[in-house]
Design an enzyme around this catalytic site. Sequence first.
Site, PDB file in Angstrom:
ATOM      1  N   GLN A   1     -10.280  -3.688  -3.277  1.00 21.79           N
ATOM      2  CA  GLN A   1     -11.548  -3.139  -2.802  1.00 21.79           C
ATOM      3  C   GLN A   1     -12.635  -3.305  -3.859  1.00 21.79           C
ATOM      4  O   GLN A   1     -13.718  -3.832  -3.581  1.00 21.79           O
ATOM      5  CB  GLN A   1     -11.375  -1.649  -2.471  1.00 21.79           C
ATOM      6  CG  GLN A   1     -12.632  -0.995  -1.977  1.00 21.79           C
ATOM      7  CD  GLN A   1     -13.015  -1.464  -0.585  1.00 21.79           C
ATOM      8  OE1 GLN A   1     -12.196  -1.437   0.323  1.00 21.79           O
ATOM      9  NE2 GLN A   1     -14.241  -1.915  -0.410  1.00 21.79           N
TER      10      GLN A   1
ATOM     11  N   ARG B   1       0.886  -1.176   0.000  1.00 24.96           N
ATOM     12  CA  ARG B   1       0.000   0.000   0.000  1.00 24.96           C
ATOM     13  C   ARG B   1       0.917   1.218   0.000  1.00 24.96           C
ATOM     14  O   ARG B   1       1.727   1.397   0.906  1.00 24.96           O
ATOM     15  CB  ARG B   1      -0.906   0.009   1.228  1.00 24.96           C
ATOM     16  CG  ARG B   1      -1.581   1.351   1.436  1.00 24.96           C
ATOM     17  CD  ARG B   1      -2.685   1.324   2.468  1.00 24.96           C
ATOM     18  NE  ARG B   1      -3.853   0.627   1.962  1.00 24.96           N
ATOM     19  CZ  ARG B   1      -5.072   0.729   2.502  1.00 24.96           C
ATOM     20  NH1 ARG B   1      -5.271   1.503   3.555  1.00 24.96           N
ATOM     21  NH2 ARG B   1      -6.093   0.073   1.997  1.00 24.96           N
TER      22      ARG B   1
ATOM     23  N   CYS C   1     -16.546   2.006   0.865  1.00 27.04           N
ATOM     24  CA  CYS C   1     -15.409   1.115   1.124  1.00 27.04           C
ATOM     25  C   CYS C   1     -14.937   1.196   2.573  1.00 27.04           C
ATOM     26  O   CYS C   1     -14.266   0.291   3.049  1.00 27.04           O
ATOM     27  CB  CYS C   1     -14.271   1.444   0.173  1.00 27.04           C
ATOM     28  SG  CYS C   1     -13.682   3.136   0.361  1.00 27.04           S
TER      29      CYS C   1
ATOM     30  N   ARG D   1     -14.041  -8.452   2.003  1.00 26.91           N
ATOM     31  CA  ARG D   1     -12.621  -8.265   1.662  1.00 26.91           C
ATOM     32  C   ARG D   1     -11.869  -9.556   2.000  1.00 26.91           C
ATOM     33  O   ARG D   1     -11.019 -10.009   1.247  1.00 26.91           O
ATOM     34  CB  ARG D   1     -12.021  -7.098   2.468  1.00 26.91           C
ATOM     35  CG  ARG D   1     -12.579  -5.720   2.148  1.00 26.91           C
ATOM     36  CD  ARG D   1     -12.109  -5.194   0.807  1.00 26.91           C
ATOM     37  NE  ARG D   1     -10.664  -5.137   0.692  1.00 26.91           N
ATOM     38  CZ  ARG D   1      -9.890  -4.133   1.123  1.00 26.91           C
ATOM     39  NH1 ARG D   1     -10.447  -3.078   1.688  1.00 26.91           N
ATOM     40  NH2 ARG D   1      -8.573  -4.163   0.962  1.00 26.91           N
TER      41      ARG D   1
ATOM     42  N   HIS E   1      -7.444   1.018  -6.253  1.00 33.42           N
ATOM     43  CA  HIS E   1      -7.670   0.147  -5.093  1.00 33.42           C
ATOM     44  C   HIS E   1      -8.376  -1.117  -5.602  1.00 33.42           C
ATOM     45  O   HIS E   1      -9.566  -1.346  -5.341  1.00 33.42           O
ATOM     46  CB  HIS E   1      -8.516   0.880  -4.044  1.00 33.42           C
ATOM     47  CG  HIS E   1      -8.475   0.264  -2.680  1.00 33.42           C
ATOM     48  ND1 HIS E   1      -7.781  -0.887  -2.389  1.00 33.42           N
ATOM     49  CD2 HIS E   1      -9.078   0.641  -1.503  1.00 33.42           C
ATOM     50  CE1 HIS E   1      -7.938  -1.181  -1.098  1.00 33.42           C
ATOM     51  NE2 HIS E   1      -8.715  -0.277  -0.556  1.00 33.42           N
TER      52      HIS E   1
ATOM     53  N   ASP F   1     -17.267   7.427  -1.278  1.00 36.32           N
ATOM     54  CA  ASP F   1     -16.020   7.273  -0.518  1.00 36.32           C
ATOM     55  C   ASP F   1     -15.661   8.659   0.023  1.00 36.32           C
ATOM     56  O   ASP F   1     -16.268   9.669  -0.364  1.00 36.32           O
ATOM     57  CB  ASP F   1     -14.918   6.731  -1.454  1.00 36.32           C
ATOM     58  CG  ASP F   1     -13.611   6.462  -0.721  1.00 36.32           C
ATOM     59  OD1 ASP F   1     -13.609   6.386   0.536  1.00 36.32           O
ATOM     60  OD2 ASP F   1     -12.563   6.323  -1.398  1.00 36.32           O
TER      61      ASP F   1
HETATM   62  N1   CP Z   1     -11.276   0.029   2.617  1.00 35.05           N
HETATM   63  C1   CP Z   1      -9.996  -0.045   3.036  1.00 35.05           C
HETATM   64  O1   CP Z   1      -9.082  -0.342   2.274  1.00 35.05           O
HETATM   65  O2   CP Z   1      -9.819   0.180   4.365  1.00 35.05           O
HETATM   66  P1   CP Z   1      -8.429   0.374   5.140  1.00 35.05           P
HETATM   67  O3   CP Z   1      -7.848   1.677   4.719  1.00 35.05           O
HETATM   68  O4   CP Z   1      -8.826   0.320   6.578  1.00 35.05           O
HETATM   69  O5   CP Z   1      -7.519  -0.765   4.761  1.00 35.05           O
HETATM   70  N1  NVA Z   2      -9.948   6.769  -1.113  1.00 37.02           N
HETATM   71  C1  NVA Z   2      -9.564   6.372   0.222  1.00 37.02           C
HETATM   72  C2  NVA Z   2      -9.766   4.906   0.397  1.00 37.02           C
HETATM   73  C3  NVA Z   2      -9.387   4.372   1.732  1.00 37.02           C
HETATM   74  C4  NVA Z   2      -9.592   2.893   1.831  1.00 37.02           C
HETATM   75  C5  NVA Z   2      -8.113   6.757   0.454  1.00 37.02           C
HETATM   76  O1  NVA Z   2      -7.301   6.556  -0.455  1.00 37.02           O
HETATM   77  O2  NVA Z   2      -7.784   7.271   1.523  1.00 37.02           O
END
Ligand code: CP
Ligand code: NVA
Length: 301
Positions: free
Chosen positions: A133, A103, A260, A288, A130, A220
Amino acid sequence: MRKNFLSISDLTREEILALFERADYLKGLLEKGEIYHPLQRKTLGMIFRKSSTRTRVSFEVGMYQLGGHAIFLPSQEMQLQRGESIEDTGRVLSRYVDGILIRTFDQNEVVRLSEAATIPVINGLTDLLHPCQALSDYYTLWGRGKKLEGLKLTYLGDGNNVCNSLILGAAKLGVRMTVANPPGYGPDKEIIKKVKASGQITLFKDPLEAAKEADVLYTDVWTSMGKENEQESRRKVFGPYQLNSTLLGQARKDVLVMHCLPAHRGEEITSEVMDGESSIVFEQAENRLHFQKALLAKLMS
Ligand code: CP
Ligand code: NVA
């Protein structure tokens, strides 16, 4: 052949549907309490440059349930923090572990890691995408018996990583997607160009227009990780895109509400809608685990 999962574009429609079947099978085994260990003695390294609750825990638990092991590697505790390159990190990790989840901010860093590593690399979120997700979310809809082909999914708010991946997934799976964003906050232009020919994606400015007769309403956060310094300016333009009861009134009666998570209640979604009977946000979060187990088993066994 080694397979990575950097984007939904890495999978065919058939591969995605096979993963949904596999996820359902694994969910069933878990419910029956049956042990299934296809990843015995396999280890997943999980590099995180950003915060996480769901992604970290679901991948870690998923590896355990499949008989394997996961190592959480926050980047600030690695030599990455002191300048070791992502390529060298990938080469070294490839000699210890059997897969890498990452990530990070820049999608290009994930690509560079995958080119240097000799083991599967999974994208656990970048500024651009993502994919875990979005496919877990389509699995949730598929698992509820929704016919994905022709389903109308409306995404409201920021054209961010989650939106971009939902778009790529919609084009693959035949979902009709409408997207409503404030000017200047639309999805990635390259992605839109890429899916244009599919005819599946329509962009709107007006959220009420976009949400008409929707089967699914999705939103989101307005401010994604890494964009915190824009929080105030974003709050000023995103108000009309809030997923609230007025917006819900535009959709079909049996609409499903998705997010999400994490959510900022009172910003992109009201508590009334998030806790209302149309909401399936916690089911999404659970799925997930099931979907990613299918993915791990495919890439690592
Ligand atoms: N939706 C999601 O990826 O959540 P986190 O940021 O908690 O991993
Ligand atoms: N769009 C959000 C998703 C978090 C899971 C971010 O990137 O922070």
